[in-house]
Design a protein around this motif. Structure first.
Motif, PDB file in Angstrom:
ATOM      1  N   SER A  27       0.806  -1.228   0.000  1.00 27.11           N
ATOM      2  CA  SER A  27       0.000   0.000   0.000  1.00 27.11           C
ATOM      3  C   SER A  27       0.833   1.270   0.000  1.00 27.11           C
ATOM      4  CB  SER A  27      -0.925  -0.001   1.220  1.00 27.11           C
ATOM      5  OG  SER A  27      -0.172  -0.050   2.424  1.00 27.11           O
ATOM      6  N   TRP A  28       2.159   1.134   0.119  1.00 28.16           N
ATOM      7  CA  TRP A  28       2.981   2.335   0.279  1.00 28.16           C
ATOM      8  C   TRP A  28       3.643   2.784  -1.026  1.00 28.16           C
ATOM      9  CZ3 TRP A  28       3.841  -2.398   2.564  1.00 28.16           C
ATOM     10  CH2 TRP A  28       4.906  -3.152   2.090  1.00 28.16           C
ATOM     11  N   GLU A  29       3.493   2.028  -2.102  1.00 27.59           N
ATOM     12  CA  GLU A  29       4.057   2.416  -3.391  1.00 27.59           C
ATOM     13  C   GLU A  29       3.066   3.280  -4.169  1.00 27.59           C
ATOM     14  OE1 GLU A  29       6.979   1.863  -4.636  1.00 27.59           O
ATOM     15  OE2 GLU A  29       7.870   0.175  -3.579  1.00 27.59           O
ATOM     16  N   ALA A  30       3.575   3.970  -5.194  1.00 24.45           N
ATOM     17  CA  ALA A  30       2.720   4.846  -5.992  1.00 24.45           C
ATOM     18  C   ALA A  30       1.705   4.051  -6.807  1.00 24.45           C
ATOM     19  CB  ALA A  30       3.577   5.712  -6.921  1.00 24.45           C
ATOM     20  N   GLN A  31       2.072   2.856  -7.250  1.00 25.04           N
ATOM     21  CA  GLN A  31       1.162   2.019  -8.033  1.00 25.04           C
ATOM     22  C   GLN A  31       0.752   0.805  -7.206  1.00 25.04           C
ATOM     23  OE1 GLN A  31       2.918  -0.288 -11.260  1.00 25.04           O
ATOM     24  NE2 GLN A  31       4.980   0.151 -10.494  1.00 25.04           N
TER      25      GLN A  31
END
Length: 448
Positions: free
Chosen positions: A98-102
Motif C-alpha cells: 500500500s505504500w508504493e505509488a502504483q
C-alpha cells in the motif's frame, strides 16, 4: 506436492480476485546483510509459478554486501559461473503493498524446502535449526521486538535530521517515553501498524522510546519461528515505505546518534515439548539456567550476527540498556539475557543484544543454537547481575576480532552449518574492509 501447489494456486487466484488492479508482485527474500532482493513478476506469471513452474534466481544474490556488491568468497561469485538456484513461494505471504505509488503485491520466496536449498541462505539456516530442535522434541515459541527511529525525509549534508514534530519545531521538544509522543506521531504510526497488520503481522504494543523520534514495536508470540522472523523482516520493509509516504525516513540503524540510545532487536524465546509443557520451567527451572549458560557461552562467538556492521558495534558502549559483557539477570534490562517475570507457563528468556538492523533469521538461529547447546551441556551459568553487578564474559567489540571468534567455534559450525559460518564470516570481513576504504574529514583534521 500437488496439494501444496493447489493451496498456493488458490492463494494467488484469491489475491487476484480481491486486488484486480494489481499487475505486478514483488517476489522477495532476505540476503545475508538483511536486505531484500528479488524480482517483480507479472501476476499472471506468478499464477504459473504457484501451479508448479520453476522459480529461479541467482544463487549468489544471497551473498550481496551491505551496498549490494558481490565479494569473492571461496569459489562463489566469480569462479562458479553465477548459477541459478531454485526458490519456492512461501504460502500465506502474498499481500498487497500500500505504500508504493502504483498498486503492487509482494510475496516471500525461499530456498528452504526446495530440492537443493542454499546452505548460506538465512531462512534456510534457521529452518535447519528449527527442524533439528523439533526432532529433539523441542518447540520454540518466539516474539520479536524492534526499535527504530523516525527522521526527516531529507538529509542535511548526508546527516539525519530529527523527525518533524507536528506540534513543535524544537527537536528537543519530544517527550521521552511519554504517551504524548505517540499522539503527536499518530498518523504515521497508525499507518505503520495497519499496514503491518495487512501483511498478516500481529502488532501488539507500540512504545515511545528514549531517543528523539525513537519507537519500539512488539509482535505477538508465535510457535512458528520462521514466521516470527518473517514478520520482523517484513515489518522493516513496510515501515520504511510508510514513513516515506508520510514525509519521514524510518531507520533501523543500530546507532544513528552517539548521544542517544541505539536501536535493538529483542527476542523472546520459550521452549515447549510436544504436550505443551514449558521445558524451561521444569525441575526448579534448572533447564532455564542451563539454557542461559549455553547462550552466554556462544554469545561472544555470535557477535558478527548480533552486531552485523561497523555502526552496530557503536551501540555496545555502555549506554542505556546495552550490555558490554555476556551477562544475564532476572528482570534486568542491563543484561544481554534477561529473564522477565512470568508464571511457569510463560517462562522465557529475552535476548537483548542484537541490533535492530541485524538479520532476524540469523539472530534467532544463533539464539536457538545457544539454548540447544546449554540444554545439551547441562552446565550452570555464571552469577546473575542481581547477585553480582560485575558478572559477565567479555565479547569482541570490533568486527574483525568478532569474525575470528565466530569462524573457529565448533558448536556454531555444527549448529549453524560450517559452510554458512565460512561464507558469513567472509562476507562480514569483506564488507568491513570495504567500509574502511574511505578517508573522512575527521581523519584529515587529525593527521593531515
Amino acid at each position: 506436492m500437488k496439494s501444496h501447489s493447489s493451496t498456493l494456486l488458490a492463494e494467488v487466484r484469491t489475491f487476484r480476485q480481491n486486488h484486480p488492479d494489481v499487475r505486478y508482485v514483488d517476489l522477495i527474500a532476505l540476503d545475508i546483510p538483511g536486505r531484500f532482493y528479488g524480482k517483480r513478476y507479472p501476476v499472471e506469471m506468478l499464477e504459473k509459478v504457484a501451479a508448479g513452474s520453476p522459480l529461479k534466481l541467482p544463487q549468489n544474490a544471497v551473498l550481496l554486501g551491505a551496498q549490494g556488491g558481490l565479494f569473492k568468497i571461496g569459489d562463489y561469485c566469480f569462479h562458479d559461473g553465477d548459477p541459478d538456484a531454485n526458490r519456492r513461494l512461501v504460502p500465506g505471504t502474498l499481500k498487497p503493498v500500500s505504500w508504493e505509488a502504483q498498486p503492487l503485491g509482494q510475496m516471500l520466496i525461499t530456498s528452504d524446502g526446495t530440492e537443493a536449498p542454499i546452505e548460506f541462505e538465512p531462512r534456510e539456516v534457521l529452518a535447519k535449526v528449527l527442524e533439528r530442535l523439533h526432532r529433539k522434541g523441542i518447540h520454540p515459541v518466539v516474539a520479536f521486538e524492534l526499535e527504530f527511529y523516525l527522521f526527516d525525509k531529507k538529509l542535511n549534508d548526508g546527516l539525519p535530521q530529527f523527525a518533524r514534530d507536528p506540534l513543535s519545531d524544537d527537536p528537543d521538544d519530544q517527550p521521552t517515553l511519554h504517551i504524548e509522543r505517540l499522539s503527536r506521531f499518530a498518523p504515521v504510526l497508525d499507518d505503520m501498524v495497519q499496514t503491518a497488520q495487512a501483511q498478516g503481522i500481529d502488532i501488539t504494543v507500540v512504545t515511545a522510546e528514549l531517543g528523539p523520534g525513537q519507537f519500539e514495536i512488539n509482535f505477538g508470540h508465535l510457535d512458528d519461528g520462521l514466521r516470527a522472523a518473517d514478520w520482523a523482516a517484513l515489518f522493516c520493509r513496510s515501515t520504511r515505505g510508510v514513513a516515506l509516504k508520510h514525509g519521514y525516513r524510518a531507520s533501523f540503524m543500530a546507532k544513528p546518534y552517539l548521544q542517544h540510545p541505539g536501536s535493538g532487536m529483542h527476542v523472546h524465546v520459550s521452549l515447549y515439548d510436544a504436550a505443551g509443557n514449558n521445558l524451561l520451567a521444569t525441575h526448579q527451572q534448572q533447564p532455564l539456567r542451563h539454557a542461559v549458560a549455553g547462550c552466554l557461552a556462544l554469545l561472544p562467538h555470535c557477535m558478527p550476527i548480533f552486531s552485523p556492521n561497523h555502526n552496530a558495534f557503536r551501540r555496545l558502549g555502555g549506554t542505556v540498556n546495552a550490555a558490554t559483557k555476556a551477562c544475564w539477570g532476572y528482570e534486568d534490562r542491563d543484561a544481554c539475557v534477561r529473564i522477565p517475570e512470568s508464571d511457569p507457563r510463560n517462562l522465557r528468556i529475552e535476548h537483548r543484544l542484537a541490533s535492530a538492523d541485524a538479520n532476524p533469521y540469523l539472530v534467532l538461529a544463533a539464539i536457538l543454537v545457544g539454548l540447544e547447546h546449554g540444554l545439551d551441556a547441562a552446565q550452570e551459568p555464571i552469577a546473575p547481575l542481581n547477585e553480582d553487578r560485575t558478572s559477565g564474559h567479555d565479547f569482541p567489540l570490533e568486527m574483525l576480532e568478532a569474525v575470528r571468534a565466530m569462524q573457529q567455534q565448533p558448536v556454531l559450525r555444527e549448529g549453524l552449518g560450517a559452510e554458512f559460518v565460512d561464507v558469513y564470516c567472509e562476507n562480514k570481513r569483506q564488507d568491513h574492509l570495504a567500509f574502511q576504504q574511505e578517508i573522512n574529514a575527521r581523519e584529515y583534521r587529525w593527521y593531515l
